[in-house]
Design a protein around this motif. Structure first.
Motif, PDB file in Angstrom:
ATOM      1  N   LYS A   1      -3.135 -17.645   6.205  1.00 29.20           N
ATOM      2  CA  LYS A   1      -3.345 -17.423   4.772  1.00 29.20           C
ATOM      3  C   LYS A   1      -4.634 -16.655   4.509  1.00 29.20           C
ATOM      4  O   LYS A   1      -4.725 -15.892   3.533  1.00 29.20           O
ATOM      5  CB  LYS A   1      -3.362 -18.766   4.038  1.00 29.20           C
ATOM      6  N   LYS A   2      -5.616 -16.827   5.376  1.00 30.12           N
ATOM      7  CA  LYS A   2      -6.879 -16.097   5.227  1.00 30.12           C
ATOM      8  C   LYS A   2      -6.641 -14.596   5.274  1.00 30.12           C
ATOM      9  O   LYS A   2      -7.299 -13.830   4.549  1.00 30.12           O
ATOM     10  CB  LYS A   2      -7.844 -16.524   6.334  1.00 30.12           C
ATOM     11  N   TYR A   3      -5.701 -14.167   6.096  1.00 25.48           N
ATOM     12  CA  TYR A   3      -5.405 -12.745   6.225  1.00 25.48           C
ATOM     13  C   TYR A   3      -4.303 -12.280   5.274  1.00 25.48           C
ATOM     14  O   TYR A   3      -4.361 -11.168   4.745  1.00 25.48           O
ATOM     15  CB  TYR A   3      -5.007 -12.420   7.665  1.00 25.48           C
ATOM     16  N   HIS A   4      -3.298 -13.104   5.051  1.00 26.33           N
ATOM     17  CA  HIS A   4      -2.149 -12.696   4.245  1.00 26.33           C
ATOM     18  C   HIS A   4      -2.385 -12.775   2.743  1.00 26.33           C
ATOM     19  O   HIS A   4      -2.061 -11.835   2.008  1.00 26.33           O
ATOM     20  CB  HIS A   4      -0.936 -13.563   4.595  1.00 26.33           C
ATOM     21  N   ASP A   5      -2.924 -13.901   2.280  1.00 28.33           N
ATOM     22  CA  ASP A   5      -2.989 -14.158   0.840  1.00 28.33           C
ATOM     23  C   ASP A   5      -3.757 -13.109   0.043  1.00 28.33           C
ATOM     24  O   ASP A   5      -3.286 -12.687  -1.025  1.00 28.33           O
ATOM     25  CB  ASP A   5      -3.573 -15.552   0.580  1.00 28.33           C
ATOM     26  N   PRO A   6      -4.941 -12.648   0.487  1.00 29.02           N
ATOM     27  CA  PRO A   6      -5.650 -11.622  -0.309  1.00 29.02           C
ATOM     28  C   PRO A   6      -4.828 -10.347  -0.492  1.00 29.02           C
ATOM     29  O   PRO A   6      -4.836  -9.753  -1.579  1.00 29.02           O
ATOM     30  CB  PRO A   6      -6.920 -11.358   0.514  1.00 29.02           C
ATOM     31  N   ILE A   7      -4.103  -9.928   0.555  1.00 28.16           N
ATOM     32  CA  ILE A   7      -3.276  -8.719   0.452  1.00 28.16           C
ATOM     33  C   ILE A   7      -2.139  -8.941  -0.533  1.00 28.16           C
ATOM     34  O   ILE A   7      -1.848  -8.093  -1.381  1.00 28.16           O
ATOM     35  CB  ILE A   7      -2.714  -8.337   1.837  1.00 28.16           C
ATOM     36  N   ILE A   8      -1.470 -10.096  -0.431  1.00 28.81           N
ATOM     37  CA  ILE A   8      -0.328 -10.398  -1.294  1.00 28.81           C
ATOM     38  C   ILE A   8      -0.766 -10.494  -2.755  1.00 28.81           C
ATOM     39  O   ILE A   8      -0.120  -9.926  -3.649  1.00 28.81           O
ATOM     40  CB  ILE A   8       0.353 -11.707  -0.849  1.00 28.81           C
ATOM     41  N   GLU A   9      -1.873 -11.199  -3.007  1.00 33.21           N
ATOM     42  CA  GLU A   9      -2.348 -11.365  -4.384  1.00 33.21           C
ATOM     43  C   GLU A   9      -2.792 -10.045  -4.994  1.00 33.21           C
ATOM     44  O   GLU A   9      -2.532  -9.764  -6.178  1.00 33.21           O
ATOM     45  CB  GLU A   9      -3.489 -12.387  -4.405  1.00 33.21           C
ATOM     46  N   LYS A  10      -3.444  -9.208  -4.201  1.00 34.00           N
ATOM     47  CA  LYS A  10      -3.858  -7.886  -4.692  1.00 34.00           C
ATOM     48  C   LYS A  10      -2.646  -7.022  -5.005  1.00 34.00           C
ATOM     49  O   LYS A  10      -2.585  -6.350  -6.041  1.00 34.00           O
ATOM     50  CB  LYS A  10      -4.744  -7.204  -3.651  1.00 34.00           C
ATOM     51  N   ARG A  11      -1.660  -7.057  -4.115  1.00 34.96           N
ATOM     52  CA  ARG A  11      -0.455  -6.254  -4.322  1.00 34.96           C
ATOM     53  C   ARG A  11       0.335  -6.745  -5.539  1.00 34.96           C
ATOM     54  O   ARG A  11       0.869  -5.932  -6.303  1.00 34.96           O
ATOM     55  CB  ARG A  11       0.418  -6.318  -3.071  1.00 34.96           C
ATOM     56  N   MET A  12       0.398  -8.060  -5.694  1.00 28.81           N
ATOM     57  CA  MET A  12       1.090  -8.628  -6.848  1.00 28.81           C
ATOM     58  C   MET A  12       0.441  -8.165  -8.148  1.00 28.81           C
ATOM     59  O   MET A  12       1.121  -7.805  -9.119  1.00 28.81           O
ATOM     60  CB  MET A  12       1.069 -10.159  -6.767  1.00 28.81           C
ATOM     61  N   LYS A  13      -0.887  -8.135  -8.160  1.00 32.86           N
ATOM     62  CA  LYS A  13      -1.626  -7.680  -9.348  1.00 32.86           C
ATOM     63  C   LYS A  13      -1.330  -6.210  -9.638  1.00 32.86           C
ATOM     64  O   LYS A  13      -1.171  -5.807 -10.803  1.00 32.86           O
ATOM     65  CB  LYS A  13      -3.118  -7.892  -9.139  1.00 32.86           C
ATOM     66  N   GLN A  14      -1.255  -5.403  -8.575  1.00 28.83           N
ATOM     67  CA  GLN A  14      -0.973  -3.980  -8.748  1.00 28.83           C
ATOM     68  C   GLN A  14       0.405  -3.755  -9.364  1.00 28.83           C
ATOM     69  O   GLN A  14       0.573  -2.882 -10.228  1.00 28.83           O
ATOM     70  CB  GLN A  14      -1.068  -3.268  -7.397  1.00 28.83           C
ATOM     71  N   TRP A  15       1.382  -4.525  -8.940  1.00 28.49           N
ATOM     72  CA  TRP A  15       2.719  -4.386  -9.515  1.00 28.49           C
ATOM     73  C   TRP A  15       2.761  -4.892 -10.956  1.00 28.49           C
ATOM     74  O   TRP A  15       3.458  -4.314 -11.802  1.00 28.49           O
ATOM     75  CB  TRP A  15       3.741  -5.147  -8.665  1.00 28.49           C
ATOM     76  N   ASN A  16       2.030  -5.940 -11.246  1.00 27.33           N
ATOM     77  CA  ASN A  16       2.042  -6.501 -12.599  1.00 27.33           C
ATOM     78  C   ASN A  16       1.348  -5.605 -13.614  1.00 27.33           C
ATOM     79  O   ASN A  16       1.773  -5.515 -14.770  1.00 27.33           O
ATOM     80  CB  ASN A  16       1.390  -7.886 -12.604  1.00 27.33           C
ATOM     81  N   ASP A  17       0.253  -4.955 -13.192  1.00 30.27           N
ATOM     82  CA  ASP A  17      -0.465  -4.094 -14.156  1.00 30.27           C
ATOM     83  C   ASP A  17       0.034  -2.650 -14.152  1.00 30.27           C
ATOM     84  O   ASP A  17      -0.484  -1.795 -14.879  1.00 30.27           O
ATOM     85  CB  ASP A  17      -1.984  -4.129 -13.896  1.00 30.27           C
ATOM     86  N   GLY A  18       1.040  -2.354 -13.338  1.00 34.25           N
ATOM     87  CA  GLY A  18       1.650  -1.033 -13.346  1.00 34.25           C
ATOM     88  C   GLY A  18       0.951   0.019 -12.523  1.00 34.25           C
ATOM     89  O   GLY A  18       1.373   1.191 -12.517  1.00 34.25           O
ATOM     90  N   SER A  19      -0.108  -0.359 -11.794  1.00 38.15           N
ATOM     91  CA  SER A  19      -0.816   0.619 -10.971  1.00 38.15           C
ATOM     92  C   SER A  19      -0.042   0.962  -9.702  1.00 38.15           C
ATOM     93  O   SER A  19      -0.350   1.940  -9.027  1.00 38.15           O
ATOM     94  CB  SER A  19      -2.213   0.102 -10.606  1.00 38.15           C
ATOM     95  N   LYS A  20       0.971   0.169  -9.382  1.00 38.82           N
ATOM     96  CA  LYS A  20       1.841   0.449  -8.244  1.00 38.82           C
ATOM     97  C   LYS A  20       3.282   0.357  -8.697  1.00 38.82           C
ATOM     98  O   LYS A  20       3.702  -0.648  -9.305  1.00 38.82           O
ATOM     99  CB  LYS A  20       1.575  -0.531  -7.095  1.00 38.82           C
ATOM    100  N   THR A  21       4.067   1.384  -8.400  1.00 31.80           N
ATOM    101  CA  THR A  21       5.467   1.418  -8.840  1.00 31.80           C
ATOM    102  C   THR A  21       6.420   1.841  -7.729  1.00 31.80           C
ATOM    103  O   THR A  21       7.643   1.829  -7.924  1.00 31.80           O
ATOM    104  CB  THR A  21       5.625   2.389 -10.020  1.00 31.80           C
ATOM    105  N   VAL A  22       5.885   2.243  -6.579  1.00 26.49           N
ATOM    106  CA  VAL A  22       6.715   2.744  -5.486  1.00 26.49           C
ATOM    107  C   VAL A  22       6.663   1.771  -4.311  1.00 26.49           C
ATOM    108  O   VAL A  22       5.586   1.328  -3.892  1.00 26.49           O
ATOM    109  CB  VAL A  22       6.231   4.138  -5.025  1.00 26.49           C
TER     110      VAL A  22
END
Length: 302
Positions: A232-253
């Motif tokens: 979780k130390k390695y996975h969770d920060p990446i997942i949470e950051k990516r989730m935020k990017q999809w939610n705020d529309g900064s990532k769409t692809v």
């Protein structure tokens, strides 16, 4: 209604059942086989704690289990390690048969590992095949260790690199090394994966006598929990950051499997997977893909 009789077996001790005999006679499969020969039976019942184990040596009886009554016997065992590793059985592979398993199976088969998705990710596999060749070449040139290459170590890191690239679109959690090899973060991550896999269905007395789980007599619980903290130390920060990017529309692809998991929608256009399910699924997929990829895959994927 008359309660069906259990198959014949050795007389169990109170509470612990036949655990003492099993622990005293190793390898266990030989003990079971010899026991059934002595009892002249092709199906037996051995009680380990509060769990009944039914070994079968007759092909026709095995077909009854695997074909006619497969729904009743298709589920996975419930163990301490699988409970922790699957975050309460919300993933696939190590979860009991049921609606959650069916949901995850549909996602894995249709969305993650379909032929179309396999082709879509071919470039990432090719990139890791090129990198492992670069790393092996540099190892052979290294005069400090005589040009020796630990094939097992290289293969393990290659398999985990491929899986890491497919899920997170990255080779390294840290900076890696200039020669293409793993950094300290990747070494810890790979070691943790194989530690978790070692304990998935390893024998633990608390799985058969649940009241002993709090004591953690064999130390499995503490090792699995420590391993999950590392993952979780390695996975969770990446997942949470990516989730935020999809939610705020900064990532769409979609660029990797994590993007696929996050962007999945149900018929009402709501997220198909919760954050907990995504985190748990990445750990299980990463672990089992790293285990099941073999050296022939290393050749064919390049």
């Amino acid at each position: 209604m008359v309660k069906p009789k259990l198959p014949p077996g050795p007389k169990p001790w109170p509470i612990v059942g036949n655990l003492p005999q099993m622990l005293a006679n190793k390898p266990v499969f030989c003990w079971i086989h010899n026991l059934m020969q002595e009892m002249k039976t092709e199906i037996a019942c051995i009680r380990l704690g509060n769990v009944h184990v039914i070994p079968v040596t007759c092909p026709s009886i095995a077909c009854e289990f695997l074909r006619k009554h497969d729904v009743n016997f298709a589920s996975r065992p419930l163990t301490m390690a699988t409970d922790i590793m699957s975050s309460g059985y919300v993933t696939i592979a190590i979860v009991p048969f049921g609606e959650q398993w069916k949901k995850m199976r549909r996602i894995v088969v249709n969305e993650l590992f379909s032929p179309l998705r396999h082709q879509w990710l071919q470039g990432k596999r090719n990139g890791e095949a090129d990198n492992i060749m670069f790393y092996v070449y540099n190892k052979c040139k290294n005069v400090n260790n005589g040009g020796l290459v630990n094939v097992r170590d290289v293969a393990q890191h290659y398999c985990c690199n491929v899986t890491r690239k497919l899920i997170f679109n990255t080779r390294y959690f840290g900076k890696g090394r200039e020669d293409g090899g793993p950094g300290l973060e990747e070494v810890e991550h790979v070691n943790t994966i194989f530690t978790l896999l070692k304990h998935v269905y390893a024998f633990s007395v608390s799985d058969y006598i649940p009241c002993l789980r709090i004591l953690d007599l064999d130390g499995h619980k503490s090792k699995v929990k420590k391993g999950m903290r590392t993952m979780k130390k390695y996975h969770d920060p990446i997942i949470e950051k990516r989730m935020k990017q999809w939610n705020d529309g900064s990532k769409t692809v979609e660029e990797d499997l994590l993007d696929v998991l996050i962007s999945l929608k149900d018929v009402n256009n709501n997220p198909t997977l919760t954050l907990k399910e995504i985190k748990a699924l990445t750990i299980v997929i990463h672990s089992f893909l790293s285990l099941t990829r073999s050296s022939p895959c290393m050749i064919t994927s390049s």
